[in-house]
Design a protein around this motif. Structure first.
Motif, PDB file in Angstrom:
ATOM      1  N   SER A   1     149.261 144.648  29.966  1.00 37.53           N
ATOM      2  CA  SER A   1     150.329 143.930  30.635  1.00 37.53           C
ATOM      3  C   SER A   1     150.582 142.624  29.899  1.00 37.53           C
ATOM      4  O   SER A   1     149.657 142.037  29.334  1.00 37.53           O
ATOM      5  N   ALA A   2     151.836 142.187  29.917  1.00 37.69           N
ATOM      6  CA  ALA A   2     152.185 140.871  29.376  1.00 37.69           C
ATOM      7  C   ALA A   2     152.513 139.969  30.549  1.00 37.69           C
ATOM      8  O   ALA A   2     153.255 140.351  31.450  1.00 37.69           O
ATOM      9  N   SER A   3     151.951 138.794  30.539  1.00 40.72           N
ATOM     10  CA  SER A   3     152.187 137.830  31.606  1.00 40.72           C
ATOM     11  C   SER A   3     152.950 136.639  31.031  1.00 40.72           C
ATOM     12  O   SER A   3     152.610 136.136  29.962  1.00 40.72           O
ATOM     13  N   PRO A   4     153.978 136.175  31.731  1.00 41.95           N
ATOM     14  CA  PRO A   4     154.719 135.007  31.250  1.00 41.95           C
ATOM     15  C   PRO A   4     153.835 133.756  31.313  1.00 41.95           C
ATOM     16  O   PRO A   4     152.754 133.780  31.921  1.00 41.95           O
TER      17      PRO A   4
ATOM     18  N   SER B   1     149.593 120.721  41.862  1.00 39.68           N
ATOM     19  CA  SER B   1     148.140 120.810  41.667  1.00 39.68           C
ATOM     20  C   SER B   1     147.587 122.239  41.658  1.00 39.68           C
ATOM     21  O   SER B   1     146.436 122.468  41.951  1.00 39.68           O
ATOM     22  N   ARG B   2     148.405 123.218  41.348  1.00 37.96           N
ATOM     23  CA  ARG B   2     147.907 124.583  41.178  1.00 37.96           C
ATOM     24  C   ARG B   2     148.642 125.229  40.013  1.00 37.96           C
ATOM     25  O   ARG B   2     149.761 124.858  39.690  1.00 37.96           O
ATOM     26  N   ARG B   3     147.985 126.186  39.393  1.00 41.18           N
ATOM     27  CA  ARG B   3     148.601 126.907  38.280  1.00 41.18           C
ATOM     28  C   ARG B   3     149.242 128.179  38.817  1.00 41.18           C
ATOM     29  O   ARG B   3     148.647 128.889  39.607  1.00 41.18           O
ATOM     30  N   CYS B   4     150.449 128.445  38.366  1.00 45.14           N
ATOM     31  CA  CYS B   4     151.118 129.679  38.773  1.00 45.14           C
ATOM     32  C   CYS B   4     152.155 130.038  37.710  1.00 45.14           C
ATOM     33  O   CYS B   4     152.422 129.258  36.797  1.00 45.14           O
ATOM     34  N   ASN B   5     152.703 131.217  37.828  1.00 42.60           N
ATOM     35  CA  ASN B   5     153.742 131.621  36.894  1.00 42.60           C
ATOM     36  C   ASN B   5     155.041 130.918  37.277  1.00 42.60           C
ATOM     37  O   ASN B   5     155.507 131.042  38.400  1.00 42.60           O
ATOM     38  N   GLY B   6     155.599 130.180  36.332  1.00 42.76           N
ATOM     39  CA  GLY B   6     156.872 129.505  36.562  1.00 42.76           C
ATOM     40  C   GLY B   6     158.037 130.342  36.066  1.00 42.76           C
ATOM     41  O   GLY B   6     159.186 130.061  36.359  1.00 42.76           O
ATOM     42  N   VAL B   7     157.720 131.386  35.327  1.00 42.72           N
ATOM     43  CA  VAL B   7     158.715 132.312  34.782  1.00 42.72           C
ATOM     44  C   VAL B   7     158.264 133.708  35.174  1.00 42.72           C
ATOM     45  O   VAL B   7     157.075 134.007  35.160  1.00 42.72           O
ATOM     46  N   TRP B   8     159.212 134.574  35.532  1.00 39.35           N
ATOM     47  CA  TRP B   8     158.901 135.955  35.893  1.00 39.35           C
ATOM     48  C   TRP B   8     159.759 136.900  35.086  1.00 39.35           C
ATOM     49  O   TRP B   8     160.912 136.592  34.797  1.00 39.35           O
ATOM     50  N   PHE B   9     159.215 138.044  34.727  1.00 42.74           N
ATOM     51  CA  PHE B   9     160.011 139.102  34.112  1.00 42.74           C
ATOM     52  C   PHE B   9     160.648 139.898  35.247  1.00 42.74           C
ATOM     53  O   PHE B   9     159.962 140.603  35.979  1.00 42.74           O
ATOM     54  N   MET B  10     161.948 139.805  35.412  1.00 42.72           N
ATOM     55  CA  MET B  10     162.657 140.550  36.452  1.00 42.72           C
ATOM     56  C   MET B  10     163.090 141.923  35.944  1.00 42.72           C
ATOM     57  O   MET B  10     163.388 142.806  36.727  1.00 42.72           O
TER      58      MET B  10
END
Length: 136
Positions: free
Chosen positions: A51-54, A61-70
């Motif tokens: 899998s490729a993750s953006p 104060s938390r890490r998360c995906n700011g970009v998503w593959f739609m």
């Protein structure tokens, strides 16, 4: 679509699996559809796929995906392009089964009846008796 994806840089990493069982095997930058995505991750999934993750970003104060593959086709094309570069650089954890090949039967296995998979897994003698009792 893979020809529209350009991997701009890739670093192979050695990390432990996360809580979900996914293991990042490389970080990479890629250009796709006029965007430059930096620090994407190529992952070996807990189920053995890739899998490729953006890129991940810091938000409140938390890490998360700011970009998503739609677009699933774009996500797959990015993963496939990163996988190609990863293998060319000597990466060894990128084995996977192509979607169209996942139903292929091993050599010498006859897939003509519905019980052939069951026979392979559990053993023919036990299955023959059970199927006979069920009248199948």
């Amino acid at each position: 679509m893979t020809d529209q994806i350009k991997i701009k840089g890739l670093s192979i990493v050695d990390q432990r699996p996360n809580k979900a069982g996914n293991t990042i095997i490389a970080f990479f930058d890629c250009e796709a559809r006029g965007m430059l995505l930096r620090q994407c991750a190529l992952m070996r999934t807990a189920k053995g796929g890739l899998s490729a993750s953006p890129p991940r970003v810091e938000l409140s104060s938390r890490r998360c995906n700011g970009v998503w593959f739609m677009d699933c086709a774009l996500s797959h094309a990015v993963m496939d392009a990163a996988r190609t570069v990863y293998i060319a650089m000597g990466g060894t954890m990128a084995e996977w089964i192509k979607h169209e090949d996942w139903r292929a039967l091993p050599d010498g296995v006859d897939g003509e009846d519905d019980s052939s998979g069951l026979r392979r897994v559990l053993g023919a003698d036990a299955i023959n008796e059970t199927l006979a009792q069920a009248g199948i």
